[in-house]
Write an enzyme that holds these catalytic residues in place. Sequence first.
Site: not given
Length: 286
Positions: A204, A228, A278
Amino acid sequence: MSDILNNLIHLLKLEKIDDLIFRGESQDLGFRQVFGGQVVAQALSAAMQVAPEDRILHSCHAYFLAPGDSQYPIIYDVETLREGRNFSALCVKAIQHKNTICHVTASFQVPEKGFEHQNTMPNVGAPEDFTDENVMLQKVAQTLPEPLNEKFAAERPFEVRTKYLNNPFNGTKLPAEQYSWFKTNGETPLDIKIQQCLLAYFSDFHCILTALHPHEKGFLQKGMKVATIDHSIWFHRPFDLNHWHLHAIESNNAFGGRGLAQGQIFSQDGQLIATTQQEGLIRFSE
């Protein structure tokens, strides 16, 4: 094992409340919001305690529904969606202050043999050819007020060597890509569950920030809002994070206030061990 790595592994070992409910502590990285990689990794840790022992995690998909608070623990509520002969699908709700902040689905499979092919690892150089990311962060820390400067200058659970160093407070124009060599800062147990949770945590860090590269922005720059929306990981092959791995990320699109980034994670000998994707909010206001 370094203290900081040991602390992270301890963070990912959740307290069991009952068969399907777990509690995890939150990590303060200097921001009020909890780090998304922590939430995904803890959700997977919870799912792994419920999934049958003969099955290995092969994919997960997370939707971030609300910001988490780094000052409070998180409850993880696990539900088995399907139990088949070879696959198990589970859903994990991350709950804080009675609100679901993240929803994670995870699929586990009994190991089996089958067809094999993979993409070739890009030829971008060895870890020693890249710059130590901590060096840049420590320089940035000198310009920050407390307690943020302490967090930026702190030792980290991963060693990271990055091709493009983008100052988070003063971005520069860069290609819409990122290449980061990484490994754990100290010896890590070879338990596949720990390894997968650590990889989920690390994955991440750079993904959506790559979408800012062409726009000369850093994620902490005045006027920037970055968050996100969703995060997916596919685990392909066994791996050992005690050794260097390359996260090769490309952002192929930004539109409508959102950016998309796709990554491939390779072992140093060229094995494709995971794929990441993502999408995030990337919004700038003068």
